[in-house]
Design an enzyme around this catalytic site. Structure first.
Site, PDB file in Angstrom:
ATOM      1  N   SER A  58       0.865  -1.226   0.343  1.00 42.52           N
ATOM      2  CA  SER A  58       0.017   0.181   0.050  1.00 42.52           C
ATOM      3  C   SER A  58       0.495   1.209  -0.319  1.00 42.52           C
ATOM      4  O   SER A  58       1.704   1.595  -1.113  1.00 42.52           O
ATOM      5  CB  SER A  58      -0.895   0.207   1.041  1.00 42.52           C
ATOM      6  N   ASP A  62     -10.661  -5.118  -3.002  1.00 42.49           N
ATOM      7  CA  ASP A  62      -9.023  -4.590  -2.554  1.00 42.49           C
ATOM      8  C   ASP A  62     -10.651  -3.247  -2.362  1.00 42.49           C
ATOM      9  O   ASP A  62     -10.460  -2.586  -3.332  1.00 42.49           O
ATOM     10  CB  ASP A  62      -8.121  -4.159  -2.373  1.00 42.49           C
ATOM     11  N   HIS A  78      -7.507  -6.015   1.200  1.00 43.40           N
ATOM     12  CA  HIS A  78      -6.421  -5.301   1.409  1.00 43.40           C
ATOM     13  C   HIS A  78      -5.795  -5.584   2.588  1.00 43.40           C
ATOM     14  O   HIS A  78      -4.535  -4.935   2.943  1.00 43.40           O
ATOM     15  CB  HIS A  78      -6.676  -3.550   1.420  1.00 43.40           C
TER      16      HIS A  78
HETATM   17  N1  LIG Z   1      -8.729  -0.221   8.542  1.00 45.87           N
HETATM   18  C1  LIG Z   1      -7.407   0.226   8.180  1.00 45.87           C
HETATM   19  C2  LIG Z   1      -7.956   0.772   7.292  1.00 45.87           C
HETATM   20  C3  LIG Z   1      -6.030   1.024   7.015  1.00 45.87           C
HETATM   21  C4  LIG Z   1      -5.535   0.059   6.726  1.00 45.87           C
HETATM   22  O1  LIG Z   1      -6.492  -1.439   5.526  1.00 45.87           O
HETATM   23  N2  LIG Z   1      -3.798  -0.390   6.251  1.00 45.87           N
HETATM   24  C5  LIG Z   1      -3.361  -1.038   6.490  1.00 45.87           C
HETATM   25  C6  LIG Z   1      -2.507  -0.660   5.093  1.00 45.87           C
HETATM   26  S1  LIG Z   1      -2.641   0.755   3.571  1.00 45.87           S
HETATM   27  C7  LIG Z   1      -2.679  -2.495   7.067  1.00 45.87           C
HETATM   28  O2  LIG Z   1      -1.231  -2.601   6.362  1.00 45.87           O
HETATM   29  N3  LIG Z   1      -3.137  -2.153   8.145  1.00 45.87           N
HETATM   30  C8  LIG Z   1      -2.693  -2.904   8.963  1.00 45.87           C
HETATM   31  C9  LIG Z   1      -3.277  -4.398   9.014  1.00 45.87           C
HETATM   32  O3  LIG Z   1      -4.204  -4.416   8.486  1.00 45.87           O
HETATM   33  O4  LIG Z   1      -2.705  -4.892  10.275  1.00 45.87           O
HETATM   34  C10 LIG Z   1      -6.356  -0.138   9.389  1.00 45.87           C
HETATM   35  O5  LIG Z   1      -7.136   0.672  10.576  1.00 45.87           O
HETATM   36  O6  LIG Z   1      -5.719  -0.895   9.713  1.00 45.87           O
END
Ligand SMILES: N[C@@H](CCC(=O)N[C@@H](CS)C(=O)NCC(=O)O)C(=O)O
Length: 287
Positions: free
Chosen positions: A154, A231, A265
């Site tokens: 990302s 995603d 995602h």
């Molecule tokens: N709802 C998600 C939105 C943000 C998101 O999808 N972040 C991705 C990178 S853009 C991520 O890697 N989140 C941390 C994880 O899944 O451990 C969050 O707060 O983690």
């Protein structure tokens, strides 16, 4: 050499997953980063390839090391893996934790030029100069400086792509999961680039993989992009991998876009295909 403090060390797949902290001169704060030393690093008599991994929004150095399962593949291939945090920490700039997609945990791997961010938010120089050199010095008995690659997810996929394209030859191999491929065209990118660089959009293109690849003039590269079909950020046109593919094709840079049916995602997507990415990097770095 900068002082490193060991934060944690855990044996996994025969190697060691370590986390260190150090005082960053670029970011002017204390930072954590992870290092996986595969079993082949034991004894210190072989030089191994290194792959950097850049995480996405809201992440620290922890997400990738606890959720992706990459250590199995790094151990199989004998690859050292280094994972920085995603922004300066603890510098307390007003507004730095108001939103999840700007400021803390959202450094976007650029060097900010706009006040008040420009003093600390220098993630590009931190990753590509400070940490790049620190890892070579601190682990000089096991790191092969001529075999370094980079990957990310990302915002970190964007970071991996721009780090490679802006610094020809620094990284010999590059891949990305769900990268932000054309940030000047999407809401996340516009917010981050405007916030860190100011309103002059001619400065934004210097940090946009789709724009940078059109001007790439360095050693031959193949880009590997991995994208989940459902995603939400892909569907919402934040990521725009097709724009990058079209730009690559226009200038003859090889690119592989894997569209993975039904994946989202999250780290479930990354864990499912991280092995293929290690195969890809190993093939280039161990050629
Ligand atoms: N709802 C998600 C939105 C943000 C998101 O999808 N972040 C991705 C990178 S853009 C991520 O890697 N989140 C941390 C994880 O899944 O451990 C969050 O707060 O983690």
């Amino acid at each position: 050499m900068e002082q490193l403090s060991l934060v944690s060390s855990n044996k996994i797949f025969g190697g060691y997953q370590k986390v260190y902290s150090h005082q960053s001169s670029e970011l002017k704060c204390k930072m954590n980063f992870s290092v996986y030393l595969p079993p082949q690093a034991e004894g210190g008599d072989v030089k191994l390839p290194v792959v950097f991994y850049l995480s996405g929004l809201t992440c620290s150095e922890q997400n990738f090391i606890t959720k992706s399962g990459f250590q199995r593949y790094a151990a199989d291939h004998g690859i050292i893996v280094v994972g920085p945090d995603t922004s300066p920490r603890g510098v307390k700039i007003p507004g730095d934790d108001d939103s999840w997609d700007f400021g803390v945990a959202a450094g976007f791997y650029v060097d900010a030029t706009k006040e008040p961010w420009s003093t600390n938010y220098r993630m590009a120089s931190y990753v590509n100069k400070e940490l790049y050199e620190l890892v070579q010095q601190a682990f000089n008995n096991v790191v092969d400086p001529d075999r370094i690659g980079i990957m990310g997810h990302s915002m970190g996929g964007h970071g991996a792509l721009i780090s490679t394209l802006r610094n020809p030859g620094l990284y010999k191999s590059v891949s990305a999961f769900a990268p932000i491929c054309n940030p000047i065209q999407g809401p996340w990118g516009a917010k981050a680039l405007g916030g860190y660089l100011g309103d002059d959009k001619s400065k934004w293109v210097e940090w946009d993989a789709t724009e940078l690849v059109k001007k790439y003039d360095g050693p031959p590269l193949t880009l590997l992009i991995d994208q989940g079909s459902i995603d939400q950020f892909y569907v919402d046109k934040q990521l725009l991998p097709e724009n990058l593919v079209e730009a690559c094709r226009s200038v003859g840079v090889p690119v592989i876009l894997k569209l993975r049916e039904g994946y989202d995602h999250s780290y479930y997507h990354i864990a499912s295909y991280i092995g293929e990415h290690f195969d890809f990097h190993a093939k280039i770095l161990k050629a």
